[in-house]
Scaffold this active site. Structure first.
Site: not given
Ligand code: GTP
Ligand code: SPV
Ligand code: MN
Length: 601
Positions: A79, A217, A226, A246, A268, A270, A297, A386
């Protein structure tokens, strides 16, 4: 501009839609127009065409049937928050949290970019529904795009095609074109030249319109996600008395068979997808705990007749972060992406399987740009690579995920990446305090957006890049849910990312996060006491089921302790942040900040 012949292929008699498509065609001058019906045949044709022109590369059909790799332009991988605008007639309505341009200037700029931009290309009309087709909480839109990759992703991520169009027609006829309720969101997208200097993502919440140019993207181009489901929807939600957030939505089933649904806002990259698909630790599984994924999400929620908040996931698929996804961290995601998945910007092994850092210890053959893998070029998979996959492929997909009325929310959780200060978990004392906890969220930036990574910034409710209006009004909207008859969820804050002096995470995270959630549910049910502090209620360590989790002295102190001096500085920083919004910031929220500041001093 030349006139284009009337589009004979239109499947709809909805005048407003036909007129808009005709206007866009006149402006963009496509070679042809294709109305998408969402069928399997249409999807197969799109895929075949993208395979023929190299947009999609086949992956190993034995290990990953029906799956494809897309390598994006190397300058189009995330983004672009600095190029994303909210265009309201009054700048204050967009607020200091958004980039703003006047609607007239923004339209002029975008029309200039869109002019003739689809010459030689196909214009796809993509009707979609955000949320189960039959849900009163769902909302519809139409995206016009010249990218078949976007169409294919929209088909996975939304309810796209004939059923959505039928709902759009029904609502269009019921409400006429004048009523916002009956109107579909209009998203116009072109990949343009993929030139970062000719790239803008513009939102016109007052017109329920989105214009996106110059990027293919995810969050920039899949306009249902979003742009619609957060920026436009948050604006609508404020007017109509609901919330567009979110947040992941997950159902936690205890051994007695009771399910508590939790909505959690993390910025994002996290941890939302990971928490939404969590696999309980072995001892929990043996006792009968189960986890049900509703969404990973976005969460739309509104009060039901009983005063509780009911939530739907407006999406139909997952657009998940690949790196870090493994059999240990997220087996449900890994199982989901075994077939019928589009991978974007991952590496490949020598037998053409998708590969990313953290998956396993194989050595990849090619990196995300298709170069022979060389450590010196950086990671094989882009850090924001992704997967796009239907939610139905997820083994933990909840049987209630499609319930039209949504699922009742027992707890709201806020959290970010905080290497220091913030303990593992605490509970807000009431709704107002909880809103302040959400409003004062901070997190270190990630690769999901272009720009520096690892910089701590305020990201209220994980909505900094996604709130379609002034944060001061947004916080006031949140506060307004606390009224007679309401039966609101408890609010918690978590931090899975606290680090020790050695720079390593102190908490194991992932499946073990259920231990923290179990404590939250016991708090919701009034089964366990907590330690009241100025920042909220902290758990007594003995109330968490830690069984085989071994924590060092340092970890116990930092995860469950509370550093009053550090928090005094934090709470002062929050006052400064709230002040950035001037008089528009609700006095009630400032009062809450002052109450905590006074208690800490
Ligand atoms: P968006 O799709 O961008 O909104 O991201 P998201 O909030 O769904 O994040 P996602 O669950 O994909 O995690 C992103 C990164 O954080 C990955 O590399 C995970 O491995 C890491 N991660 C997720 N949960 C944990 C956790 O409980 N502990 C740690 N240390 N890392 C974590
Ligand atoms: C984020 O960035 O929070 C995502 C991926 O979930 S995107 O669809 O690019 O916003
Ligand atoms: Mn997201």
């Amino acid at each position: 501009m030349n006139a284009l012949p009337k589009d004979e292929s239109s499947p709809t008699t909805l005048d407003a839609l036909n007129a808009w498509v005709a206007d866009v065609a006149r402006l963009t001058q496509p070679a042809r127009i294709q109305w998408c019906d969402g069928s399997d045949t249409e999807y197969a044709e799109l895929i075949a065409q993208m395979q023929a022109d190299g947009t999609l590369l086949p992956l190993n059909a034995d290990t990953h049937p029906g799956s494809w790799l897309h390598r994006s332009d190397p300058d189009d991988v995330a983004r672009v928050e600095h190029l994303t605008f909210v265009c309201t007639s009054d700048q204050d309505d967009a607020g200091p949290n958004n980039h703003w341009m006047s609607p007239a200037d923004a339209h002029a700029k975008m029309d200039g970019l869109f002019e003739d931009c689809m010459r030689g290309r196909t214009l796809y009309v993509v009707p979609y529904c955000m949320g189960p087709i039959e849900s009163p909480l769902a909302r519809c839109g139409v995206e016009i795009t010249d990218s078949p990759y976007v169409v294919a992703n929209m088909r996975i991520m939304t309810r796209m095609g004939a059923a959505a169009l039928a709902r759009i027609e029904r609502e269009g006829r019921l409400h006429g074109s004048g009523l916002q309720n009956g109107r579909f969101v209009r998203g116009l997208h072109s990949i343009g030249e993929l030139d970062p200097d000719r790239r803008f993502i513009m939102h016109f919440p007052e017109e329920l319109t989105i214009n996106s140019y110059g990027s293919g993207y995810g969050g920039n181009a899949l306009l249902g996600k979003k742009c619609h489901a957060l920026r436009i929807a948050s604006h609508q939600a404020r007017k109509e008395g609901w919330l567009a957030e979110h947040m992941l939505i997950v159902g936690i089933e205890n051994p007695q068979g009771d399910i508590h649904y939790i909505a959690a806002a993390f910025p994002s990259a996290c941890g939302k997808t990971n928490l939404a698909m969590l696999i309980p630790p072995k001892s929990y599984r043996e006792q009968g705990w189960k986890v049900w994924t509703v969404g990973d999400d976005i969460c739309w929620m509104r009060p039901g007749a009983d005063g509780r908040l009911y939530a739907i996931n407006p999406e139909a698929g997952f657009f998940g972060v690949a790196p870090g996804t493994s059999a240990q961290s997220n087996p449900n995601a890994l199982e989901s992406v075994r077939s019928n998945t589009i991978f974007t910007n991952v590496g490949v092994t020598d037998d053409n399987q998708p590969w990313w850092e953290g998956l396993d210890d194989r050595v990849p053959a090619k990196d995300w740009q298709g170069r022979p893998y060389d450590k010196a070029n950086g990671p094989a998979a882009h850090p924001n690579s992704r997967f796009t996959v239907s939610a139905k492929r997820c083994p933990s997909y909840s049987p209630h995920a499609e319930d039209p009325q949504g699922v009742p929310i027992s707890a709201i959780v806020f959290g970010g990446r905080r290497a220091s200060l913030v303990p593992l978990v605490f509970e807000a004392r009431d709704w107002t305090h909880g809103v302040l906890v959400g409003a004062s969220m901070g997190s270190e930036t990630t690769a999901a957006a272009t720009g520096a990574v690892g910089v701590m910034r305020r990201d209220p409710m994980a909505m900094k890049p996604f709130c379609g209006y002034n944060f001061a009004d947004y916080f006031a909207h949140w506060l307004s849910f606390d009224k007679p008859g309401a039966n609101l969820p408890k609010i918690f804050h978590v931090n899975w990312f606290r680090k020790g002096d050695d720079g390593k995470f102190l908490w194991p995270g992932f499946g073990d996060n259920l231990r923290v959630i179990e404590w939250m549910i016991r708090r919701v049910k009034g089964e366990v006491d907590a330690i009241d502090t100025q920042i909220g209620a902290l758990p007594r360590i003995e109330d968490l089921t830690l069984d085989c989790v071994v924590l060092s002295e340092e970890a116990r102190a930092k995860l469950f302790g509370f550093d009053a001096e550090g928090w005094r500085a934090e709470i002062d920083g929050i006052a400064d942040y709230l002040d950035e919004y001037g008089d528009r910031m609700p006095q009630k929220l400032k009062g809450e900040q002052q109450r905590i500041a006074a208690a800490l001093s």
